[in-house]
Design an enzyme around this catalytic site. Structure first.
Site, PDB file in Angstrom:
ATOM      1  N   ILE A 188      14.371 -59.422 -26.169  1.00  0.00           N
ATOM      2  CA  ILE A 188      14.638 -60.460 -25.177  1.00  0.00           C
ATOM      3  C   ILE A 188      13.865 -61.732 -25.510  1.00  0.00           C
ATOM      4  O   ILE A 188      14.374 -62.845 -25.390  1.00  0.00           O
ATOM      5  CB  ILE A 188      14.257 -59.966 -23.768  1.00  0.00           C
ATOM      6  CG1 ILE A 188      15.135 -58.783 -23.350  1.00  0.00           C
ATOM      7  CG2 ILE A 188      14.403 -61.093 -22.744  1.00  0.00           C
ATOM      8  CD1 ILE A 188      14.720 -58.163 -22.030  1.00  0.00           C
ATOM      9  N   TYR A 247       3.089 -47.942 -15.903  1.00  0.00           N
ATOM     10  CA  TYR A 247       4.012 -49.061 -16.130  1.00  0.00           C
ATOM     11  C   TYR A 247       4.371 -49.729 -14.809  1.00  0.00           C
ATOM     12  O   TYR A 247       4.350 -50.963 -14.704  1.00  0.00           O
ATOM     13  CB  TYR A 247       5.268 -48.546 -16.823  1.00  0.00           C
ATOM     14  CG  TYR A 247       6.309 -49.614 -17.074  1.00  0.00           C
ATOM     15  CD1 TYR A 247       6.056 -50.651 -17.973  1.00  0.00           C
ATOM     16  CD2 TYR A 247       7.550 -49.583 -16.433  1.00  0.00           C
ATOM     17  CE1 TYR A 247       7.015 -51.633 -18.217  1.00  0.00           C
ATOM     18  CE2 TYR A 247       8.507 -50.562 -16.681  1.00  0.00           C
ATOM     19  CZ  TYR A 247       8.233 -51.577 -17.571  1.00  0.00           C
ATOM     20  OH  TYR A 247       9.177 -52.554 -17.811  1.00  0.00           O
ATOM     21  N   LYS A 307       3.758 -53.692 -13.532  1.00  0.00           N
ATOM     22  CA  LYS A 307       4.862 -54.583 -13.166  1.00  0.00           C
ATOM     23  C   LYS A 307       4.723 -55.090 -11.730  1.00  0.00           C
ATOM     24  O   LYS A 307       5.089 -56.227 -11.437  1.00  0.00           O
ATOM     25  CB  LYS A 307       6.194 -53.856 -13.363  1.00  0.00           C
ATOM     26  CG  LYS A 307       6.514 -53.524 -14.819  1.00  0.00           C
ATOM     27  CD  LYS A 307       6.847 -54.760 -15.639  1.00  0.00           C
ATOM     28  CE  LYS A 307       5.787 -55.225 -16.555  1.00  0.00           C
ATOM     29  NZ  LYS A 307       6.183 -56.385 -17.398  1.00  0.00           N
TER      30      LYS A 307
END
Length: 328
Positions: free
Chosen positions: A55, A208, A212
């Site tokens: 990305i 994770y 986030k």
């Protein structure tokens, strides 16, 4: 105790994959949106962490094609050289450079900022894109759990060290922007202040998700601070979508196979499509001077309830400052 740990890990794993399924279904039902109004960015300067592949490469390319001078922050000079060559094939006039940046090392982050500032350039855009996902338990150079250390603390330190340049570059008609690339998985995250390093009960899925959620909390707290000092800088967070990329290398092999198959038949986004919401946050006139939002599919949507807890935002900010040795 062992049974409890296994149950907790299993729950985190199940929750993570359920969020992934829900996000995939949602993006299929909504259809893909992208930035339709793409204004030229001549004279502007950007930093994209992890901007040499996946990305990040598509973001770097999109910004460079519109005239922005882009600095890739990453660990590999070779990867950056390949990325720059790829971009210049389609856009020979692209201004793209590489400065080494290892977000797992506070020393490297300080060196990156020092090298960038030595160029005496403005900074109009910082995209905190690089990250790791579902890695086995490990610690960064400075002793932080890898997800929390790279995804959150590394970008937290980088952002704060660059804030003065972002502030001086932002104007009332052209605000500087900070973009945190989070994930829909933030919705199942929890900030465990008693064990931020997850040393007592490690789950890669929970680690994770915590990192986030920390991205979103940081974006919101930062936006409040920028408003308070009347800076012409905005901070937003986003979910790029469920994207077919190398980020899934640490998921269990059945899920990795399923992810590849979904990519082949178009059920997940391509890296270029995953970049679209990031480019929207970076350049859309709709967001000029507007921060404190969570974006998905090129639109503002609610983040999880916990992310709006101002006490939690402030506590995480203060604890993060302590951990990376920044003064309030």
């Amino acid at each position: 105790m062992v049974v409890s740990k296994v149950s907790s890990m299993a729950l985190s794993m199940i929750q993570t994959y359920l969020v992934g399924v829900q996000a995939t279904i949602s993006q299929l039902l909504q259809g893909h949106r992208c930035l339709t109004d793409q204004p030229r960015q001549d004279g502007k300067v950007a930093i994209v962490t992890g901007g040499a592949k996946g990305i990040g490469l598509e973001v770097t390319k999109g910004l460079a094609q519109l005239g922005m001078h882009v600095f890739i922050g990453g660990r590999s000079q070779d990867e950056a050289n390949i990325a720059i060559e790829h971009i210049k094939k389609s856009c020979p006039q692209a201004k793209v450079e590489f400065i080494r940046l290892d977000l797992a090392s506070m020393k490297s982050i300080h060196q990156f900022v020092e090298k960038f500032k030595s160029r005496q350039l403005p900074l109009h855009l910082l995209i905190n894109n690089a990250g790791v996902m579902l890695t086995p338990y490990s610690l960064t150079e400075d002793g932080f759990e890898t997800h929390f250390g790279i995804n959150h603390l590394g970008h937290f330190l980088l952002t704060n060290l660059l804030l003065d340049t972002l502030r001086s570059s932002g104007k009332s008609d052209h605000w500087s922007r900070i973009v945190f690339v989070s994930s829909a998985v933030h919705s199942i995250g929890d900030i465990n202040f008693d064990d931020l390093n997850s040393s007592k009960n490690y789950s890669p899925h929970a680690g994770y998700a915590q990192s986030k959620l920390a991205n979103v909390l940081t974006a919101y707290e930062l936006q409040e601070r920028l408003l308070a000092d009347q800076s012409h800088v905005t901070a937003n967070a986003l979910h790029p979508g469920v994207v077919n990329s190398d980020l899934y290398q640490h998921v269990m092999w059945p899920m990795r196979v399923a992810q590849r198959i979904m990519g082949w038949i178009g059920l997940t986004k391509t890296p270029a499509q995953g970049a679209d919401t990031i480019l929207y946050a970076a350049m859309s006139p709709d967001l000029e001077g507007i921060g404190g939002h969570y974006l998905d599919n090129c639109q503002s949507v609610p983040s999880c309830d916990q992310s709006y807890n101002k006490d939690l935002q402030k506590r995480l900010w203060e604890e993060s400052c302590r951990l990376v040795h920044l003064q309030e």
